[in-house]
Motif scaffolding. Structure first.
Motif, PDB file in Angstrom:
ATOM      1  N   LYS A 589       0.813  -1.207   0.000  1.00 19.21           N
ATOM      2  CA  LYS A 589       0.000   0.000   0.000  1.00 19.21           C
ATOM      3  C   LYS A 589       0.852   1.266   0.000  1.00 19.21           C
ATOM      4  CE  LYS A 589      -0.564   0.063   5.050  1.00 19.21           C
ATOM      5  NZ  LYS A 589      -1.558   0.017   6.160  1.00 19.21           N
ATOM      6  N   GLY A 592       1.104   4.252  -2.725  1.00 17.88           N
ATOM      7  CA  GLY A 592       0.302   5.478  -2.771  1.00 17.88           C
ATOM      8  C   GLY A 592       1.048   6.715  -2.322  1.00 17.88           C
ATOM      9  N   SER A 613      -4.693   2.436  -2.282  1.00 20.85           N
ATOM     10  CA  SER A 613      -3.835   3.620  -2.246  1.00 20.85           C
ATOM     11  C   SER A 613      -3.343   4.047  -3.626  1.00 20.85           C
ATOM     12  CB  SER A 613      -2.628   3.374  -1.331  1.00 20.85           C
ATOM     13  OG  SER A 613      -1.837   2.303  -1.826  1.00 20.85           O
TER      14      SER A 613
END
Length: 900
Positions: A589, A592, A613
């Motif tokens: 994640k 992001g 994300s």
């Protein structure tokens, strides 16, 4: 311009200032002052470029400017992205909440710009200390010295020529053709390919000497002197008078127009041959050809050599230039033996030297100049394996040691490139040796780097990038690896020696780093990093994270470790290429947080899910998630407002896919029928290419109505995917007539028994692949009035006869027949295919022969026969062979291709 990287980064900083001006309120004066200082510093780069070779302090000075330019761009873009995130599309309450953060960031960027300003002032002060002056822009003294070393003469002809017999014969025949008009014959090829050597062989050929009653040879070069060239030709045409100093004195006093008139008069009534060797610019040709060489029906010829295809075609647009390719393995080996051992034809190599000798030959990449230089070095050494191995182990060093060596010759081509093409060429050095590089992928990467912004409107960046690929190929800096039938470059490669040049230049300019041994340490200053081998040390970025803009993985496969460390603190990353890095896990994640990311390639990574994300990547332009397994995507695609290209195979969504409002989206592939039908496609105002996965339940007529208002849509590909083959049934296709904007249609695996009842009315390109047609489709397809390209691949199940009737396909230019195993006869009526330029037939095993009518199609320029049976090749009509200018016969699976 010295250092193309600095030049381009400063231009991008100017563009950023314009694009992000609304988000730079409060710091705009500081940003403008910094940008102006960098532009001013750029004016001193030419003098620095001439002197940095011998002065390490000046090399360091240039490096400091480069780092400052990069940092300026990063500071502006990172700050603007944060302010944009705080304010764009936010309500009043949210904006007020984020206001303190905006003030804090405004203060931070002010401090960073102030610090950077002090750095630039210090760099400026050190410039004066080193005595660097503003010399403006132009060709460096070093480049002029290299040009002088390349001056050619027809006198010293190389007798050890291998592999030129056929092309020499063709060139001589071309010069001797019965045509009273003045004609231009051109030889093109990369530096060191043997253009001058070949031209000498033709120039000194006995038949050529007998045919032309006066001849002259001049080397033009990139820094040509028009008067000097005119004087040289006049002197060669008047050898007796040249011995008298009077002629030389008179020519020295003449103006340009007088010299042109004198040369014109000298050639007025003669059958002349003039060789213009090493022509770099179209302007050089224009200066000479328009006023100096008469065209008065004496069968005169001009023989031109150039590294640039465009120059040759400009000189004579009606004739294809003769292109010198690199030598094959066996010809390379024979040339090597002559140069390294001094032997004649069919001489062998001592057994203990053969293995290392062949490896040296391979490293030369078929380039005659490289083989000649290395062979000359070996000829002067003892015939010992240890001596030859020393050359092999220090191959690049030996090639670059002499100024007249291979590296110097290739460097001339690099020096001639404009800054943007230098940048593009250097970028190619990141790819591994012998890589076949997808042009589409390369274009997306270059656009993501911002290379094209200065020259074209936003929606033409891809076109500009493709033009740059074409220019590099035209200048023989890049080789075409694969070309479509209609002559679009599909993939390319860089010759090993040119790649080494790119790497050396990139290292000189601190442009990128290649990690290709496990013990390498990644520099804390790296901005472009290509990883060819995964480092042994898990913490291979060390204690400080480099300011990477591009991170590319090549030929690195299984990597089961957590890669979250790659994303940590990589705020400046624009390009992340993880293709074929099989991670067998979900994308972390942390991706992001890389908010400036513009290009994300996850093709072949086996990633099963994209984290939510990814929706934070508002600058993302290209997302490639093509995998064998399905990739699960959450509801965030609609947030990627800058997205231009989305490539998927079978993208699965947690909930109905939302793509409405993506106004920049140009390419959308691998999307299910239901996902398309759930979206208002009219909002995709830039969509040009769409690939949809359908099954036997998909209602194609409703899909066509749904897409009929998407005015930008040009290319539509319908691909049938069946989860259970036993459920396959004939596909019903209707409604294509509503797709007025679609000009390219591709239908794959649709279990068609019959053709659709109609087609898009403006269709120019059609491809049918893996269909199950029961009848010959030509009676229907030949009536499509605007069709210029047709490809049929594995289209029939039962034996078929193909008939193209009189006046059929009156606009078709390209016809491709691939893997039509059931095709046993092809008939073309007289008057059919009047515009056909290229016919390609591949692996049609039952086809007995070509229709005789093809030889009467005057427009047919290229006939390609690939993987066709021997009996088919043996039955080729002799008139057919002679009537088609370019007949190519080759077998793909074999190493050697046969050209006829």
């Amino acid at each position: 311009m010295a250092d193309p990287v600095i030049s381009l980064v400063i231009e991008r900083t100017s563009d950023l200032l314009i694009q992000k001006i609304i988000f730079l309120k409060g710091v705009r004066p500081q940003v403008e002052r910094l940008q102006n200082d960098l532009v001013r510093m750029r004016c001193f780069l030419k003098d620095a470029d001439q002197r940095q070779v011998e002065d390490a302090r000046i090399r360091n000075w240039v490096s400091e400017i480069r780092a400052a330019a990069y940092d300026a761009e990063d500071i502006i873009e990172i700050f603007a992205s944060k302010v944009e995130f705080f304010t764009k599309d936010k309500g009043l309450v949210t904006k007020l909440t984020y206001y303190p953060l905006k003030i804090v960031n405004l203060y931070k960027i002010g401090k960073e710009i102030e610090s950077l300003q002090m750095r630039v002032n210090d760099i400026d002060d050190s410039r004066e200390k080193y005595g660097i002056k503003n010399l403006g822009v132009g060709t460096s003294t070093h480049g002029e010295e290299l040009q002088r070393l390349r001056r050619s003469s027809p006198i010293s002809e190389d007798k050890d020529i291998v592999g030129f017999e056929k092309i020499t014969k063709s060139l001589v025949a071309e010069l001797l053709k019965e045509d009273r008009n003045r004609r231009v014959v051109s030889i093109i090829g990369m530096g060191g390919a043997g253009k001058t050597t070949l031209a000498k062989k033709v120039y000194n050929h006995a038949v050529v000497r007998e045919r032309f009653n006066c001849r002259a040879w001049v080397c033009v070069s990139s820094s040509y002197d028009h008067k000097k060239i005119l004087r040289s030709i006049i002197k060669q045409l008047n050898p007796k008078d040249t011995k008298d100093d009077m002629l030389s004195e008179m020519l020295e006093k003449m103006e340009e127009e007088e010299l042109e008139e004198r040369l014109y008069q000298d050639l007025q009534d003669k059958c002349y041959l003039v060789v213009l060797d090493d022509v770099w610019k179209e302007e050089a040709w224009d200066c000479l050809s328009r006023r100096a060489f008469p065209d008065v029906g004496t069968s005169s010829r001009l023989l031109l050599t150039s590294r640039d295809r465009d120059v040759a075609q400009h000189a004579d647009a009606y004739r294809h230039p003769y292109e010198l390719k690199t030598l094959g393995l066996e010809d390379s080996w024979q040339l090597f033996l002559r140069k390294a051992l001094g032997h004649g034809d069919n001489a062998g190599c001592p057994p203990d030297l053969e293995e290392v000798g062949r490896e040296i030959t391979r490293r030369c990449g078929g380039l005659p100049l490289a083989i000649t230089v290395v062979g000359g070095l070996l000829l002067a050494k003892k015939k010992l394996k240890s001596e030859w191995e020393k050359i092999l182990n220090n191959f690049s060093t030996y090639l670059s040691r002499s100024q007249s060596g291979v590296s110097a010759i290739l460097e001339l081509s690099y020096a001639d490139l404009p800054p943007n093409l230098k940048y593009c060429f250097l970028y190619l050095g990141l790819f591994p040796e012998d890589s076949v590089i997808s042009v589409r992928k390369l274009i997306h990467m270059w656009v993501a780097e911002g290379i094209m912004q200065k020259r074209d409107a936003k929606n033409l960046e891809e076109t500009a990038a493709y033009d740059d690929v074409e220019q590099l190929c035209s200048k023989n800096m890049v080789q075409v690896a694969k070309m479509t039938v209609d002559e679009r470059i599909k993939s390319c490669r860089v010759h090993d020696l040119l790649r080494e040049l790119a790497i050396r230049k990139a290292e000189d300019e601190n442009f990128f780093q290649i990690h290709d041994t496990r013990d390498d340490k990644i520099s804390a200053k790296s901005r472009y990093l290509a990883i060819h081998i995964l480092p042994g040390d898990k913490n291979y970025f060390g204690s400080s994270t480099p300011p990477l803009r591009s991170l590319l993985f090549f030929n690195v496969h299984d990597y089961r470790k957590n890669i979250s460390l790659i994303f940590k603190s990589f705020r400046k990353l624009r390009i992340l290429d993880l293709e074929d890095l099989r991670m067998y896990s979900n994308l972390p994640k942390e991706i992001g947080k890389v908010r400036l990311l513009r290009y994300l390639n996850l093709r072949g990574t086996h990633i099963r899910r994209l984290p939510h994300s990814v929706g934070c990547l508002r600058y993302l332009q290209t997302l490639d998630i093509r995998n064998l397994e399905q990739v699960i995507v959450s509801d965030f695609i609609w947030k990627l407002e800058s997205l231009r290209h989305l490539y998927a195979s079978r993208m699965e969504c947690d909930e109905p896919l939302k793509i409405e409002g993506l106004r920049n989206l140009q390419t959308l592939s691998g999307i299910w029928f239901d996902d398309i039908m759930h979206n208002n496609m009219i909002t995709l105002t830039s969509l040009q290419k769409l690939e949809i996965i359908v099954d036997d339940r998909s209602e194609i007529d409703k899909l066509c109505v749904h897409l009929s208002e998407v005015g930008s849509l040009k290319t539509l590909h319908l691909y049938c995917y069946l989860r259970d083959e036993s459920l396959a049934r004939p596909q019903s296709l209707a409604g294509f007539s509503k797709l007025h904007h679609v000009t390219q249609l591709k239908l794959s695996g649709l279990h068609l028994r019959m053709l659709p009842p109609d087609f898009p009315p403006n269709l120019s390109r059609l491809s049918l692949k893996y269909t199950e047609l029961e009848d010959d489709p030509m009676p229907v397809l030949e009536k499509l009035g605007q069709l210029s390209f047709l490809k049929l691949e594995d289209a029939w199940g039962e034996p078929h006869r193909m008939v193209i009737s009189r006046h059929g396909f009156h606009q078709l230019k390209f016809l491709v027949l691939n893997d039509l195993y059931a095709l046993y006869e092809m008939k073309v009526d007289k008057g059919a295919l009047p515009q056909l330029r290229c016919l390609r037939i591949k692996d049609c095993r039952r086809l007995n022969k070509l229709p005789e009518e093809l030889k009467h199609i005057s427009t047919l320029d290229r006939l390609e026969l690939v993987d066709m049976p021997e009996y088919f090749i043996s039955r080729l009509d002799a008139d057919m062979v002679s009537s088609v200018p370019n007949l190519r016969i080759f077998d793909l699976p074999k190493e050697g291709r046969r050209y006829l």
